[in-house]
Motif scaffolding. Sequence first.
Motif, PDB file in Angstrom:
ATOM      1  N   PRO A  34      -7.642 -16.000  -0.150  1.00 34.93           N
ATOM      2  CA  PRO A  34      -7.073 -14.769   0.394  1.00 34.93           C
ATOM      3  C   PRO A  34      -7.742 -13.553  -0.233  1.00 34.93           C
ATOM      4  N   TYR A  35      -7.918 -12.496   0.526  1.00 39.31           N
ATOM      5  CA  TYR A  35      -8.427 -11.241  -0.019  1.00 39.31           C
ATOM      6  C   TYR A  35      -7.970 -10.100   0.868  1.00 39.31           C
ATOM      7  N   SER A  36      -8.099  -8.891   0.354  1.00 42.01           N
ATOM      8  CA  SER A  36      -7.664  -7.746   1.141  1.00 42.01           C
ATOM      9  C   SER A  36      -8.584  -6.549   0.912  1.00 42.01           C
ATOM     10  N   CYS A  37      -8.487  -5.907  -0.270  1.00 39.45           N
ATOM     11  CA  CYS A  37      -9.174  -4.614  -0.451  1.00 39.45           C
ATOM     12  C   CYS A  37     -10.678  -4.758  -0.666  1.00 39.45           C
ATOM     13  N   GLU A  38     -11.111  -5.879  -1.257  1.00 43.02           N
ATOM     14  CA  GLU A  38     -12.514  -6.114  -1.650  1.00 43.02           C
ATOM     15  C   GLU A  38     -13.044  -5.018  -2.575  1.00 43.02           C
ATOM     16  N   GLN A  39     -12.144  -4.396  -3.318  1.00 38.03           N
ATOM     17  CA  GLN A  39     -12.547  -3.331  -4.259  1.00 38.03           C
ATOM     18  C   GLN A  39     -11.997  -3.569  -5.657  1.00 38.03           C
ATOM     19  N   GLY A  40     -11.279  -4.684  -5.832  1.00 36.19           N
ATOM     20  CA  GLY A  40     -10.711  -4.947  -7.156  1.00 36.19           C
ATOM     21  C   GLY A  40      -9.471  -4.153  -7.473  1.00 36.19           C
ATOM     22  N   THR A  41      -8.751  -3.712  -6.441  1.00 40.14           N
ATOM     23  CA  THR A  41      -7.546  -2.918  -6.719  1.00 40.14           C
ATOM     24  C   THR A  41      -6.242  -3.586  -6.292  1.00 40.14           C
ATOM     25  N   CYS A  42      -6.293  -4.540  -5.347  1.00 37.30           N
ATOM     26  CA  CYS A  42      -5.020  -5.007  -4.782  1.00 37.30           C
ATOM     27  C   CYS A  42      -4.498  -6.300  -5.404  1.00 37.30           C
ATOM     28  N   GLY A  43      -5.368  -7.113  -5.976  1.00 38.07           N
ATOM     29  CA  GLY A  43      -4.935  -8.356  -6.620  1.00 38.07           C
ATOM     30  C   GLY A  43      -4.846  -9.559  -5.699  1.00 38.07           C
ATOM     31  N   THR A  44      -5.132  -9.398  -4.417  1.00 42.51           N
ATOM     32  CA  THR A  44      -4.974 -10.526  -3.482  1.00 42.51           C
ATOM     33  C   THR A  44      -5.913 -11.684  -3.818  1.00 42.51           C
ATOM     34  N   CYS A  45      -7.108 -11.386  -4.270  1.00 41.65           N
ATOM     35  CA  CYS A  45      -8.103 -12.447  -4.485  1.00 41.65           C
ATOM     36  C   CYS A  45      -8.055 -13.011  -5.900  1.00 41.65           C
ATOM     37  N   GLU A  46      -7.042 -12.658  -6.678  1.00 38.07           N
ATOM     38  CA  GLU A  46      -6.973 -13.097  -8.074  1.00 38.07           C
ATOM     39  C   GLU A  46      -7.067 -14.626  -8.147  1.00 38.07           C
ATOM     40  N   ILE A  89     -12.159 -12.081  -7.672  1.00 36.11           N
ATOM     41  CA  ILE A  89     -13.475 -12.578  -7.262  1.00 36.11           C
ATOM     42  C   ILE A  89     -14.161 -11.683  -6.221  1.00 36.11           C
ATOM     43  N   CYS A  90     -13.480 -10.620  -5.791  1.00 37.73           N
ATOM     44  CA  CYS A  90     -14.146  -9.706  -4.852  1.00 37.73           C
ATOM     45  C   CYS A  90     -15.115  -8.778  -5.560  1.00 37.73           C
ATOM     46  N   VAL A  91     -14.922  -8.553  -6.860  1.00 39.74           N
ATOM     47  CA  VAL A  91     -15.827  -7.638  -7.572  1.00 39.74           C
ATOM     48  C   VAL A  91     -16.346  -8.207  -8.896  1.00 39.74           C
TER      49      VAL A  91
HETATM   50 FE1  FES Z   1      -8.240  -6.848  -3.570  1.00 39.76          FE
HETATM   51 FE2  FES Z   1      -9.935  -8.588  -4.616  1.00 39.76          FE
HETATM   52  S1  FES Z   1      -9.376  -8.400  -2.573  1.00 39.76           S
HETATM   53  S2  FES Z   1      -8.626  -7.277  -5.670  1.00 39.76           S
END
Ligand code: FES
Length: 319
Positions: free
Chosen positions: A265-277, A305-307
């Motif tokens: 799972p992922y969302s922001c792809e900027q390291g701010t939302c925590g979805t890809c933790e 893992i997005c950043v």
């Molecule tokens: Fe938001 Fe990685 S997708 S922190």
Amino acid sequence: MDTTRREAELDLVVRKRTVIAKEVVELVLSSRSGEELPPWDAGSHVDLLLDDGLVRQYSLCGRPARDEWRVAVLREHDGRGGSAHVHDRLVEGTSVRVRGPRNNFPLVPSPRYLFIAGGIGITPILPMLASAEEAGAHWRLLYGGRTRLSMAYSEELAEKYGDRVVICPEDASGRLDLDEWLGTPADDVLVYCCGPESLLLAVEERCARWRAGSLRLERFVAKAVPDSTDHSFFEVELARTGGTVTVSPGETILAAVERAGVRPPYSCEQGTCGTCETKVLAGTPEHFDSLLTDEERDEGKTMMICVSRAACPKLVLDL
Ligand code: FES
């Protein structure tokens, strides 16, 4: 942080829409059928899944209720379209898909708190005040903004909490006096801050002399991430799926594992939302996210893992 979460996605309806400050609209969301919403606690946010693939994170700012959720959204004139969509298209009665809630900014028990909010950064702080109050903690809130009219909830905060709230509109009172409030470290105080990057950096700088872990920040805009083409190749072993992928300098771990057919799972792809933790089972991550605490970074048990990348030739991840 919880790395085993499975987040709900719900179609909610905009029950009420109120302009609560200059360029700030508050939405009350609930299910059409009146079904209970997932529980949440102070500091949580939700993703609004808007049209055209836009996904935006907004803090839940009302009481921790199961019948409705509240978010308040500032129109960002130089934004990428998310807030304009909310302001212009989410009228009363509109459906909106919502994912979460998720809490990257939990309120840790403490006898004393200093809350610092800048502008729309007041939203995650609001339910924290109620929780701190309920727990019988001592707290103060410093709330800065450009003008009183632009500061959402300022009237009701002043009315409800009196002089425990310091409201500082810049055009009338100047900027928050951070040196006065943060100049002397206090061992039993936790500082919670949310607001524009300039405020977060100023608070970080002043809290550098405070006890480790005293400061908790929430960033909705990512810290600057170094150009990934400067990095080197490394390997990621996928512990659950099996197999190993190579992450190249211009690529993220997320992109590399997707290339291998894994869909985290992922969302922001900027390291701010925590979805890809993602849990780190072996190896040392190099963190570029904007939400783990210094202690969590040092522990290296989890990474975005997005950043974030590897500070070693190979990571083993729980994927
Ligand atoms: Fe938001 Fe990685 S997708 S922190």
